[in-house]
Design an enzyme around this catalytic site. Structure first.
Site, PDB file in Angstrom:
ATOM      1  CE1 TYR A 292      -1.765   3.817   1.925  1.00 31.74           C
ATOM      2  CE2 TYR A 292      -3.692   2.892   0.984  1.00 31.74           C
ATOM      3  CZ  TYR A 292      -3.137   3.858   1.373  1.00 31.74           C
ATOM      4  OH  TYR A 292      -3.735   4.897   1.643  1.00 31.74           O
TER       5      TYR A 292
ATOM      6  CD  GLU B 259      -5.948   4.365  -1.244  1.00 30.30           C
ATOM      7  OE1 GLU B 259      -6.001   4.526   0.103  1.00 30.30           O
ATOM      8  OE2 GLU B 259      -6.971   3.994  -1.770  1.00 30.30           O
TER       9      GLU B 259
END
Lengths: 286, 282
Positions: free
Chosen positions: B13, B92
């Site tokens: 992530y 993101e």
């Protein structure tokens, strides 16, 4: 320990614009010591008797000043703000819709220079019967001992109006603004109120979005001895929708009114169930 | 949807986000990507690296992070560059996949653009309308802050905080708001007319207008309401609460047109809730 008082010297950036000029008139009527205005290219003009200069530097070559109030369009706020900060002025940013990266840069620089930034997207700051920097309506304020700090504009006026009607005056009222990243925040305002001998009680008006209220609740428990009363707007706001203010948005599970109210109650801070209750709470306290 | 199959070695992530409380950009990285990062961060905070970064984050800063995260410094740097260039509140990549050839692939990503920066990003302006209802889109076109809700009392006010508080007080007294509408400061007669037109699109059972006039002139608001009523008629109950600048003139305008107005926010709320309930019971 007031942030502004009757001796605070102020310049108005964007003074020749519609908003700048209109509110300069109202600030002067209130008694604010506006020493000059700035609009690049309009140096030499006069607005309501205030001399206009081309730059902040030019103003300061002939005058002294402590604060600048910005009525500059959003796209130009960053350059105007940096100019004021470069010249060691604290600033109040009235303008709405300032890009958030611009705000981050302004705050970063202000921190390095140890200067105050109030706003953006705020109604300003007022010390009743002394000085007003911003757009708050002159007639509703009354001098007294209650400090008010709020993310909102007209909701603040609503509460102040009720206080004044009930003969409860205000020491200083600060609108910190409705955007997601703001300069002076609740914690900084509370620190100032705690140190101010004029302030005996504090009202905090919060709303949905972010976690400033939650962090403030914890801060109050450890650091603030004066009584604080809270109202949170947006109990019925739906998730994921921006409610007018850029900063008023519930994202996922965080930023709900419920979470903020819980945080304050957990830290023994009284939260008003309805707006009118705020006045009752303060009355009982004072 | 058909996509290339991936041979996945790892799922990470990576994001840069504007943290409003820190008033800073924060980088977030985890070796366990592909899932809800908020949940992971809460349950296993040691698995998520969160760091404030300086605004002038450069290649050197990216190299330092790259050592910590053990992924390419170019990726980290380019992601921040994207954020800065496009005025993003969030960029993101989740999951950021490392495949069996040690290639990094962005399998899914999310970008949130700062609305306030749209003036300097013409290419994005249309996309703001996704996720908005029809009425919300029309409101946006008319410069009005409007949100659809699911009640039956239309609410119009000046100032986001005041309008939110109005929604709250309506519910407190047993009603439900049909919408949020903030006309902003200094609204004109025309803007007010447009606002009435807008809130009536969903056929609410009542209208509640709550104005605290600072720079907003109450008589302009009153005139807007009256103009709309004269031109189109308003069949449902309406309560106006108006105090502040030019309130006397405003009240005169409303009275001349048989429109009910009150001074107290609580009293007017109770009134509109009652009127709507009575209309329901007929």
């Amino acid at each position: 320990m007031q942030i502004i008082n009757k001796n605070t010297k102020v310049i108005v950036q964007g003074i020749t614009g519609e908003q700048g000029s209109y509110h300069t008139k109202l600030m002067l009527e209130y008694g604010t010591k506006i020493v000059a205005g700035v609009t690049p290219g309009k140096g030499g003009k006069e607005v309501h008797g205030v001399k206009v200069y081309n730059s902040v530097k030019e103003v300061l070559s002939e005058n002294e000043a402590d604060f600048s109030v910005l009525f500059v369009p959003a796209a130009f706020v960053k350059s105007a703000a940096m100019e004021a900060l470069e010249n060691n002025l604290n600033i109040v940013i009235i303008t709405e819709h300032v890009p958030v990266f611009d705000v981050l840069e302004i705050l970063d620089y202000a921190k390095k220079k140890d200067l105050l930034v109030i706003g953006g997207n705020c109604p300003g700051i007022i010390t009743p019967e002394e000085s007003k920097l911003g757009i708050m309506p002159n007639h509703i304020f009354k001098k007294g001992n209650v400090g008010v700090v709020s993310r909102s504009g007209t909701l603040t006026y609503e509460i102040v109006n009720e206080l004044s009607k009930n003969n409860i005056g205000q020491s200083t009222v600060i609108g910190i603004g409705g955007d997601s990243v703001v300069g002076l925040d609740f914690i900084s305002a509370l620190k100032l109120f705690e140190k101010d001998p004029e302030t005996k009680a504090i009202i905090l008006i919060g709303e949905i979005g972010g976690d400033m209220e939650e962090k403030t609740a914890e801060f109050i428990k450890e650091n603030i001895r004066k009584p604080v009363f809270v109202y949170i707007a947006g109990k019925t706001a739906p998730k994921g929708k921006q409610m007018g203010h850029a900063g008023a948005i519930i994202s996922g599970e965080s930023g709900t009114a419920e979470s903020k109210i819980k945080a304050f109650e957990k830290n023994n801070v009284k939260v008003a169930e309805v707006l009118s209750e705020i006045v009752d709470l303060i009355k009982r306290e004072l | 949807m058909f996509e290339e199959k991936l041979e996945i070695k790892n799922e990470f992530y990576l994001s840069f986000v504007i943290d409003r409380t820190e008033k800073n950009v924060v980088v977030m990285f985890s070796k366990e990507g592909g899932i809800d990062i908020e949940g992971l961060s809460r349950k296993f905070p040691e698995k998520v690296i969160k760091e404030k970064i300086k605004l002038d984050f450069d290649l050197e800063s990216a190299k330092e992070l790259s050592k910590k995260f053990e992924i390419s410094h170019e990726l980290i740097f380019n992601l921040y560059k994207l954020m800065k260039e496009y005025d993003c509140e969030l960029v993101e990549i989740n999951p950021l996949v490392l495949d069996n050839d040690d290639k990094l692939i962005a399998v899914d990503s999310k970008v949130i653009i700062d609305d306030n920066s749209l003036f300097r990003h013409e290419e994005f302006s249309e996309e703001k309308r996704e996720g908005m209802t029809e009425v919300e889109k029309i409101a946006l076109e008319n410069g009005l802050h409007y949100v659809d809700l699911d009640g039956d009392i239309a609410v119009i006010g000046n100032g986001a905080g005041l309008v939110m508080a109005t929604l709250d007080i309506v519910e407190h007294f047993g009603g439900k708001a049909a919408n949020f509408l903030d006309v902003g400061g200094g609204a004109s007669v025309e803007k007010m007319e447009k606002s009435i037109e807008l809130v009536l699109m969903k056929s609410p059972k009542g209208i509640f207008v709550n104005i605290f006039g600072g720079i907003t002139k109450c008589d302009d608001i009153a005139q807007g309401i009256v103009n709309y009523k004269k031109n189109n008629g308003i069949e449902i109950p309406m309560v106006i609460r108006m105090i502040g600048t030019n309130e006397k003139e405003a009240k005169k305008i409303l009275m001349e047109n048989n429109i009910f107005s009150l001074d107290s926010m609580e009293e007017s709320t109770k009134k509109i809730v009652e009127l709507v309930k009575n209309a329901d019971n007929k």
